[in-house]
Motif scaffolding. Structure first.
Motif, short mmCIF file in Angstrom:
data_model
loop_
_atom_site.label_atom_id
_atom_site.label_comp_id
_atom_site.label_asym_id
_atom_site.label_seq_id
_atom_site.Cartn_x
_atom_site.Cartn_y
_atom_site.Cartn_z
N GLU A 5 -103.43 -16.45 76.45
CA GLU A 5 -103.79 -15.20 75.78
C GLU A 5 -105.07 -15.36 74.95
OE1 GLU A 5 -100.81 -16.43 75.98
OE2 GLU A 5 -99.86 -14.90 77.25
N ASN A 6 -105.31 -16.57 74.41
CA ASN A 6 -106.51 -16.75 73.59
C ASN A 6 -107.63 -17.47 74.35
OD1 ASN A 6 -105.68 -19.43 73.63
ND2 ASN A 6 -104.76 -19.33 71.58
N MET A 7 -107.58 -17.42 75.69
CA MET A 7 -108.65 -17.97 76.53
C MET A 7 -109.53 -16.84 77.05
SD MET A 7 -107.02 -21.06 78.77
CE MET A 7 -106.41 -22.57 78.03
N ASP A 8 -110.80 -17.18 77.27
CA ASP A 8 -111.75 -16.20 77.76
C ASP A 8 -112.87 -16.96 78.48
OD1 ASP A 8 -112.96 -13.84 78.30
OD2 ASP A 8 -113.23 -13.21 76.21
N GLU A 9 -113.85 -16.22 78.98
CA GLU A 9 -114.98 -16.88 79.61
C GLU A 9 -115.78 -17.67 78.57
OE1 GLU A 9 -117.46 -14.26 81.76
OE2 GLU A 9 -116.10 -14.08 83.47
N VAL A 10 -116.09 -18.92 78.91
CA VAL A 10 -116.83 -19.78 78.00
C VAL A 10 -118.04 -20.31 78.75
CG1 VAL A 10 -116.78 -21.86 76.58
CG2 VAL A 10 -114.71 -20.45 76.79
N HIS A 11 -119.24 -20.05 78.21
CA HIS A 11 -120.48 -20.57 78.78
C HIS A 11 -120.68 -21.98 78.21
CE1 HIS A 11 -121.43 -16.58 80.38
NE2 HIS A 11 -121.07 -16.10 79.20
N LEU A 12 -120.39 -22.98 79.00
CA LEU A 12 -120.43 -24.35 78.50
C LEU A 12 -121.84 -24.78 78.09
CD1 LEU A 12 -117.97 -26.15 80.96
CD2 LEU A 12 -117.54 -25.29 78.66
N SER A 13 -122.87 -24.27 78.77
CA SER A 13 -124.24 -24.61 78.36
C SER A 13 -124.52 -24.10 76.95
CB SER A 13 -125.24 -24.01 79.35
OG SER A 13 -125.17 -24.67 80.60
N GLN A 14 -124.04 -22.90 76.64
CA GLN A 14 -124.23 -22.34 75.29
C GLN A 14 -123.46 -23.16 74.26
OE1 GLN A 14 -123.13 -18.22 75.01
NE2 GLN A 14 -123.27 -18.17 72.78
N VAL A 15 -122.21 -23.54 74.61
CA VAL A 15 -121.40 -24.36 73.70
C VAL A 15 -122.10 -25.69 73.43
CG1 VAL A 15 -119.22 -25.59 73.46
CG2 VAL A 15 -119.23 -23.28 74.36
N LEU A 16 -122.66 -26.30 74.47
CA LEU A 16 -123.33 -27.59 74.31
C LEU A 16 -124.55 -27.46 73.39
CD1 LEU A 16 -123.72 -30.55 75.06
CD2 LEU A 16 -124.98 -29.80 77.10
N GLN A 17 -125.31 -26.39 73.57
CA GLN A 17 -126.47 -26.21 72.71
C GLN A 17 -126.07 -26.02 71.25
OE1 GLN A 17 -129.56 -26.73 73.70
NE2 GLN A 17 -128.69 -27.18 75.73
N GLU A 18 -124.96 -25.33 71.03
CA GLU A 18 -124.47 -25.17 69.66
C GLU A 18 -124.08 -26.50 69.05
OE1 GLU A 18 -121.31 -22.39 69.96
OE2 GLU A 18 -122.61 -20.65 70.37
N VAL A 19 -123.41 -27.35 69.85
CA VAL A 19 -123.00 -28.68 69.36
C VAL A 19 -124.23 -29.53 69.05
CG1 VAL A 19 -121.85 -30.83 70.03
CG2 VAL A 19 -120.79 -28.64 70.55
N LEU A 20 -125.22 -29.51 69.95
CA LEU A 20 -126.44 -30.30 69.73
C LEU A 20 -127.18 -29.81 68.48
CD1 LEU A 20 -127.78 -30.64 73.39
CD2 LEU A 20 -126.54 -32.34 72.03
#
Length: 474
Positions: A305-320
């Motif tokens: 229920e709390n899952m959705d589309e996740v753009h992994l490239s965007q997540v990686l840039q946020e982490v970096l």
């Protein structure tokens, strides 16, 4: 060698099917032979009957000729001789049709036809000549040809009877085999039936025991689920206590330690100052440990229920971006290709990348600049080589995070994902030993897999398999 119940049943049905087919084939041949035998018998009777009719009509015609020769009574010539000849000829034609299937009988019919033609000519001649010597010669000639006709008729009847006898012998031979065969098939069918009953009865009882055990296991599972639910509630209560009740004393210890250091540090001997410094370090470690435990307890709370589309490239840039300062201090070089978009929990995946990259920064080699290479590829379940058969057609994203840090011994590849497991002392590298355990918990919650490969002195490689879509894995 143990044979399974299903295999036994299949063998039993195969044997039964084979027996039925064999019995059907034998029945077909027996029935076919019986029909042929009956047909041959009818054929013999019909041929014999026609031959007897022809013979009788010839004898009647000959007797009429003799009576007319002796008495000159015209009543002996009723019906007229040409009518008698036509009847005999009609019977002969019918007999010709009946015997046309046999070459021998067809040849005999040709001979019989010649004899009958001679007899017909004699009848027509004798029906008009006057009594006397010529009549006696004609009678003698008629008897001679009549004997030849009778011999040919008997020969034809003998051939029919011999053929019928041969067919009868073959029929009796098959019949003699058919009775014991039917008896054997019946016994075998009974044995198969008894055997199938015994096997199915055992299978039924086994199924009942399995169902009983399954009900028992279900009850135990339900009890375990209840206990697990209670344990989760207790863990949530612990997390609440850790986030409030445990951190509050730490804040007081930290506050009083700061005040003590500010007011009385100059009055304390060096040994006292060291004790205060150690106390502050212990407080920081305790605070970090509590925070990591909170993250660990929350990392498993992922539902569809709390899952959705996740753009992994965007997540990686946020982490970096978050780790930019730490990466700059290590003069790190990070390379990556475009990561895909999957269905997942964004916050948890952010935590996953942050922990792994932070881990690479923490264990960077002091002798060379840190390099981190992040790549991804799309694979089917079959291409991964580790997914179960029911997932071989589903698509997975394989993400690799490789660094050139100090690495680790491959013997500890499983251990590093366990909570509180450390390969180095606290004095060497900071941390609580929970970071990689959190990573594994996040990947497991996404129905994926994570593995590590260490190369002492050369670096480490982490491989993550994540499904593109969250499927029903039950």
């Amino acid at each position: 060698m143990h044979i399974s119940v299903h295999r036994k049943i299949r063998i039993g049905f195969f044997i039964a099917f084979t027996v039925i087919v064999a019995a059907t084939v034998c029945s077909y041949f027996i029935a076919k032979n019986l029909v042929q035998n009956a047909s041959q018998l009818n054929h013999t009777i019909e041929v014999s009957k026609k031959l007897e009719v022809i013979t009788k009509q010839l004898k009647d015609a000959e007797a009429a000729i003799r009576g007319f020769d002796l008495t000159k009574d015209p009543r002996f010539m009723e019906p007229p001789m040409h009518v008698r000849i036509d009847k005999i000829d009609e019977e002969f034609k019918q007999l010709r049709v009946i015997t046309r299937g046999s070459k021998v009988q067809s040849h005999n019919m040709d001979t019989l036809r010649v004899l009958l033609e001679i007899k017909f000519r004699q009848f027509m001649a004798d029906s008009i000549h006057a009594p006397g010597q010529s009549a006696r010669v004609s009678v003698q000639a008629g008897e001679t040809y009549m004997d030849l006709v009778e011999k040919k008729v008997q020969q034809m009847i003998h051939i029919e009877e011999r053929t019928t006898k041969e067919k009868s012998k073959l029929f009796h031979f098959f019949s003699s085999l058919w009775v014991p065969f039917i008896f054997g098939v019946s016994i075998l069918a009974v044995l198969i039936g008894v055997y199938s009953y015994i096997v199915l009865n055992k299978e039924f009882k086994l199924q009942l025991r399995i169902e009983s055990k399954m009900r028992s296991y279900q009850r135990e599972l339900q009890e375990n689920i209840t206990l697990l639910h209670k344990s989760n509630q207790a863990l949530e209560q612990f997390a609440y206590v850790a986030s409030h009740d445990l951190q509050e004393p730490l804040r007081k210890i930290s506050t009083f330690s700061d005040r003590l250091q500010m007011k009385y540090r100059e009055n304390l001997p060096p040994e006292g100052q060291q004790m205060i410094d150690r106390m502050l370090v212990a407080v920081d470690r305790m605070r970090t440990l509590i925070q990591d435990l909170l993250v660990f307890s929350r990392s498993g709370r992922i539902t569809r229920e709390n899952m959705d589309e996740v753009h992994l490239s965007q997540v990686l840039q946020e982490v970096l971006s978050d780790l930019e300062l730490a990466l700059h201090e290590k003069q790190a070089i990070v390379t990556n290709n475009t990561l895909p978009t999957i269905i997942g929990h964004k916050t948890s995946l952010h935590q996953l990348f942050q922990n792994l990259i932070s881990n690479a920064i923490k264990f960077a080699s002091p002798h060379r600049a840190l390099t981190i290479n992040i790549s991804s590829e799309t694979l089917s379940g079959a291409e991964t080589g580790i997914m179960p058969e029911n997932l071989k057609d589903h698509l997975f994203c394989r993400i690799t995070i490789e660094d050139n840090g100090i690495g680790f011994d491959q013997a500890y590849a499983e251990r590093i994902f366990m909570i509180f497991q450390r390969l180095h002392g606290v004095s060497e590298y900071q941390g609580t030993g929970i970071g990689l355990a959190i990573c594994k918990k996040i990947v497991d919650a996404h129905h994926g897999m994570i593995s590590a490969y260490g190369y002492p002195g050369k670096g480490a490689l982490f491989v993550i398999l994540l499904p593109f879509k969250q499927l029903n894995y039950d």
